[in-house]
Design an enzyme around this catalytic site. Structure first.
Site, mmCIF file in Angstrom:
data_model
loop_
_atom_site.group_PDB
_atom_site.id
_atom_site.type_symbol
_atom_site.label_atom_id
_atom_site.label_comp_id
_atom_site.label_asym_id
_atom_site.label_seq_id
_atom_site.Cartn_x
_atom_site.Cartn_y
_atom_site.Cartn_z
ATOM 1 N N ILE A 21 -4.161 4.037 1.238
ATOM 2 C CA ILE A 21 -4.567 4.336 2.674
ATOM 3 C C ILE A 21 -5.825 5.106 2.677
ATOM 4 O O ILE A 21 -6.734 5.271 3.707
ATOM 5 C CB ILE A 21 -3.323 4.821 3.736
ATOM 6 C CG1 ILE A 21 -3.701 5.035 4.964
ATOM 7 C CG2 ILE A 21 -2.853 6.100 3.061
ATOM 8 C CD1 ILE A 21 -3.638 3.782 5.862
ATOM 9 N N LEU B 282 0.849 -1.292 -0.006
ATOM 10 C CA LEU B 282 0.076 -0.247 0.009
ATOM 11 C C LEU B 282 0.959 1.212 0.006
ATOM 12 O O LEU B 282 1.995 1.298 0.395
ATOM 13 C CB LEU B 282 -0.947 0.002 1.312
ATOM 14 C CG LEU B 282 -0.448 0.282 2.501
ATOM 15 C CD1 LEU B 282 -0.561 1.833 2.989
ATOM 16 C CD2 LEU B 282 -0.962 -0.654 3.695
ATOM 17 N N CYS B 283 0.340 2.275 -0.587
ATOM 18 C CA CYS B 283 0.766 3.717 -0.394
ATOM 19 C C CYS B 283 -0.306 4.484 -0.094
ATOM 20 O O CYS B 283 -1.335 4.169 0.310
ATOM 21 C CB CYS B 283 1.513 4.039 -1.805
ATOM 22 S SG CYS B 283 0.714 4.223 -3.078
ATOM 23 N N HIS B 284 -0.334 5.918 -0.649
ATOM 24 C CA HIS B 284 -1.285 6.898 -0.348
ATOM 25 C C HIS B 284 -2.562 6.518 -1.197
ATOM 26 O O HIS B 284 -3.666 6.526 -0.732
ATOM 27 C CB HIS B 284 -0.703 8.127 -0.369
ATOM 28 C CG HIS B 284 -1.971 9.302 -0.357
ATOM 29 N ND1 HIS B 284 -2.276 10.156 -1.339
ATOM 30 C CD2 HIS B 284 -2.515 9.645 0.510
ATOM 31 C CE1 HIS B 284 -3.278 10.905 -0.681
ATOM 32 N NE2 HIS B 284 -3.407 10.547 0.291
#
Length: 120
Positions: free
Chosen positions: A106, A76-78
């Site tokens: 996220i 995951l990232c932003h």
């Protein structure tokens, strides 16, 4: 002669599906590729392996000890773009098999699963 590079692309995973799998106790290894500042601002309420992309030189030599090839990995990232690239790299260049990308990152987790996780 060099061996061929493994091919494959990660599968997408929605925030709701990740929540369901975690609640069922699935043994997922979650990798967060965001930067330190981003991680401090908004955290997934589950243990993660933090591998910030800007510091890849620090953790690439330790990748084998940080991530078990036999365990499914969710990245995951932003918003899901950096994590997609990392997940592709894990599969195509490092030979990891079961890799998922958290769709929407996220931010999707905050919108769809847990509004207590701050949005930025």
């Amino acid at each position: 002669m060099d061996e061929p590079t493994p091919t494959g692309t990660p599968r997408s995973l929605s925030a709701m599906e990740l929540q369901r799998r975690l609640a069922e106790g699935e043994p997922l290894r979650i990798v967060d590729v965001r930067e330190d500042r981003e991680l401090e601002e908004a955290r997934l309420p589950h243990p993660v392996v933090h591998l910030p992309l800007s510091r890849s030189g620090e953790w690439i030599p330790e990748l084998e000890t940080l991530l078990d090839r036999q365990q499914p990995v969710v990245v995951l990232c932003h918003a899901g773009i950096r994590s997609w690239h990392f997940a592709c790299w894990l599969m195509q260049e490092q030979g990891y098999g079961e890799v998922w990308n958290l769709q929407g990152g996220i931010d999707a987790w905050s919108r769809e699963v847990d509004p207590r996780v701050p949005r930025y």
